[in-house]
Design a protein around this motif. Structure first.
Motif, PDB file in Angstrom:
ATOM      1  N   GLN A 155     -22.384  13.822   0.098  1.00  0.00           N
ATOM      2  CA  GLN A 155     -23.460  12.844   0.264  1.00  0.00           C
ATOM      3  C   GLN A 155     -22.971  11.404   0.355  1.00  0.00           C
ATOM      4  O   GLN A 155     -23.673  10.554   0.887  1.00  0.00           O
ATOM      5  CB  GLN A 155     -24.463  12.963  -0.890  1.00  0.00           C
ATOM      6  CG  GLN A 155     -25.158  14.303  -0.949  1.00  0.00           C
ATOM      7  CD  GLN A 155     -26.028  14.560   0.273  1.00  0.00           C
ATOM      8  OE1 GLN A 155     -26.597  13.642   0.842  1.00  0.00           O
ATOM      9  NE2 GLN A 155     -26.118  15.816   0.669  1.00  0.00           N
ATOM     10  N   VAL A 156     -21.789  11.111  -0.180  1.00  0.00           N
ATOM     11  CA  VAL A 156     -21.274   9.739  -0.215  1.00  0.00           C
ATOM     12  C   VAL A 156     -19.871   9.737   0.390  1.00  0.00           C
ATOM     13  O   VAL A 156     -19.069  10.617   0.094  1.00  0.00           O
ATOM     14  CB  VAL A 156     -21.213   9.213  -1.670  1.00  0.00           C
ATOM     15  CG1 VAL A 156     -20.756   7.770  -1.696  1.00  0.00           C
ATOM     16  CG2 VAL A 156     -22.553   9.353  -2.356  1.00  0.00           C
ATOM     17  N   GLU A 157     -19.598   8.743   1.230  1.00  0.00           N
ATOM     18  CA  GLU A 157     -18.280   8.677   1.874  1.00  0.00           C
ATOM     19  C   GLU A 157     -17.173   8.467   0.846  1.00  0.00           C
ATOM     20  O   GLU A 157     -16.163   9.157   0.857  1.00  0.00           O
ATOM     21  CB  GLU A 157     -18.256   7.554   2.905  1.00  0.00           C
ATOM     22  CG  GLU A 157     -16.963   7.457   3.661  1.00  0.00           C
ATOM     23  CD  GLU A 157     -16.985   6.358   4.702  1.00  0.00           C
ATOM     24  OE1 GLU A 157     -15.930   6.117   5.295  1.00  0.00           O
ATOM     25  OE2 GLU A 157     -18.038   5.744   4.919  1.00  0.00           O
ATOM     26  N   ASP A 158     -17.338   7.484  -0.023  1.00  0.00           N
ATOM     27  CA  ASP A 158     -16.361   7.205  -1.074  1.00  0.00           C
ATOM     28  C   ASP A 158     -17.152   6.893  -2.340  1.00  0.00           C
ATOM     29  O   ASP A 158     -17.627   5.774  -2.535  1.00  0.00           O
ATOM     30  CB  ASP A 158     -15.479   6.019  -0.662  1.00  0.00           C
ATOM     31  CG  ASP A 158     -14.401   5.696  -1.676  1.00  0.00           C
ATOM     32  OD1 ASP A 158     -14.313   6.401  -2.701  1.00  0.00           O
ATOM     33  OD2 ASP A 158     -13.647   4.738  -1.438  1.00  0.00           O
ATOM     34  N   TYR A 159     -17.318   7.893  -3.202  1.00  0.00           N
ATOM     35  CA  TYR A 159     -18.217   7.731  -4.343  1.00  0.00           C
ATOM     36  C   TYR A 159     -17.708   6.702  -5.343  1.00  0.00           C
ATOM     37  O   TYR A 159     -18.503   6.007  -5.966  1.00  0.00           O
ATOM     38  CB  TYR A 159     -18.500   9.081  -5.019  1.00  0.00           C
ATOM     39  CG  TYR A 159     -17.338   9.713  -5.741  1.00  0.00           C
ATOM     40  CD1 TYR A 159     -17.102   9.443  -7.083  1.00  0.00           C
ATOM     41  CD2 TYR A 159     -16.483  10.594  -5.101  1.00  0.00           C
ATOM     42  CE1 TYR A 159     -16.047  10.015  -7.749  1.00  0.00           C
ATOM     43  CE2 TYR A 159     -15.431  11.176  -5.761  1.00  0.00           C
ATOM     44  CZ  TYR A 159     -15.218  10.886  -7.087  1.00  0.00           C
ATOM     45  OH  TYR A 159     -14.168  11.464  -7.745  1.00  0.00           O
ATOM     46  N   ARG A 160     -16.406   6.521  -5.479  1.00  0.00           N
ATOM     47  CA  ARG A 160     -15.885   5.508  -6.407  1.00  0.00           C
ATOM     48  C   ARG A 160     -16.252   4.095  -5.929  1.00  0.00           C
ATOM     49  O   ARG A 160     -16.676   3.251  -6.714  1.00  0.00           O
ATOM     50  CB  ARG A 160     -14.378   5.632  -6.549  1.00  0.00           C
ATOM     51  CG  ARG A 160     -13.946   6.822  -7.346  1.00  0.00           C
ATOM     52  CD  ARG A 160     -12.421   6.931  -7.363  1.00  0.00           C
ATOM     53  NE  ARG A 160     -11.992   7.862  -8.358  1.00  0.00           N
ATOM     54  CZ  ARG A 160     -11.533   7.514  -9.563  1.00  0.00           C
ATOM     55  NH1 ARG A 160     -11.424   6.255  -9.879  1.00  0.00           N
ATOM     56  NH2 ARG A 160     -11.173   8.435 -10.422  1.00  0.00           N
ATOM     57  N   PHE A 161     -16.081   3.840  -4.638  1.00  0.00           N
ATOM     58  CA  PHE A 161     -16.440   2.537  -4.077  1.00  0.00           C
ATOM     59  C   PHE A 161     -17.953   2.320  -4.172  1.00  0.00           C
ATOM     60  O   PHE A 161     -18.405   1.218  -4.481  1.00  0.00           O
ATOM     61  CB  PHE A 161     -15.981   2.449  -2.623  1.00  0.00           C
ATOM     62  CG  PHE A 161     -16.296   1.148  -1.964  1.00  0.00           C
ATOM     63  CD1 PHE A 161     -15.622  -0.004  -2.310  1.00  0.00           C
ATOM     64  CD2 PHE A 161     -17.288   1.070  -0.993  1.00  0.00           C
ATOM     65  CE1 PHE A 161     -15.917  -1.216  -1.707  1.00  0.00           C
ATOM     66  CE2 PHE A 161     -17.593  -0.136  -0.389  1.00  0.00           C
ATOM     67  CZ  PHE A 161     -16.909  -1.280  -0.743  1.00  0.00           C
ATOM     68  N   ALA A 162     -18.729   3.368  -3.933  1.00  0.00           N
ATOM     69  CA  ALA A 162     -20.189   3.250  -4.000  1.00  0.00           C
ATOM     70  C   ALA A 162     -20.651   2.918  -5.415  1.00  0.00           C
ATOM     71  O   ALA A 162     -21.553   2.090  -5.602  1.00  0.00           O
ATOM     72  CB  ALA A 162     -20.839   4.545  -3.522  1.00  0.00           C
ATOM     73  N   VAL A 163     -20.042   3.526  -6.417  1.00  0.00           N
ATOM     74  CA  VAL A 163     -20.407   3.233  -7.804  1.00  0.00           C
ATOM     75  C   VAL A 163     -20.058   1.788  -8.138  1.00  0.00           C
ATOM     76  O   VAL A 163     -20.844   1.073  -8.773  1.00  0.00           O
ATOM     77  CB  VAL A 163     -19.705   4.212  -8.769  1.00  0.00           C
ATOM     78  CG1 VAL A 163     -19.818   3.746 -10.213  1.00  0.00           C
ATOM     79  CG2 VAL A 163     -20.281   5.606  -8.615  1.00  0.00           C
TER      80      VAL A 163
END
Length: 134
Positions: A104-112
């Motif tokens: 669901q998210v391309e890069d979940y760490r960056f999104a957080v």
């Protein structure tokens, strides 16, 4: 005749060993393995331990399920009473669903990280200086 059979057997065994080595993966206790077969998500997430995939067809992405500590860069903001402040923060997060975090998210760490910065600026803008200091 016997030499040909021995050579063929040795070749078959060596090909089998190479195949198993290419297919073998180890998922650590704190990780989960998300398998993509020809780009499509497989329904089951691989748990910790030894697992086999089909080489050149499957891709295994490992997701860390531990609590992650991430610093948020200092944010400048203006409070509701027009005072400029600079706020540092640290966020703690944990992935709950490994397949959703990958798909669901391309890069979940960056999104957080980006969501934390946005939320921090929003909270600064809605608060008075006295509330922030307390």
């Amino acid at each position: 005749m016997v030499e040909a059979l021995v050579t063929a057997g040795a070749t078959a065994v060596s090909v089998g060993v190479v195949y198993v080595m290419a297919a073998a993966r180890v998922v650590k206790q704190y990780e989960r393995g998300v398998v993509f077969r020809l780009g499509r998500l497989k329904s089951s997430v691989r748990g910790p331990g030894f697992t086999l995939i089909i080489p050149f067809v499957d891709r295994l992405r490992k997701v860390n399920m531990q609590i992650v500590t991430m610093p948020v860069p200092a944010q400048d903001g203006i409070t509701r009473d027009n005072v400029t402040v600079r706020v540092d923060a640290v966020i703690y997060f944990k992935v709950v669903d490994a397949s959703e975090a990958i798909v669901q998210v391309e890069d979940y760490r960056f999104a957080v990280s980006q969501m934390a910065q946005t939320s921090l600026r929003s909270i600064i803008g809605k608060s008075d200086l006295d509330d922030l200091l307390s």
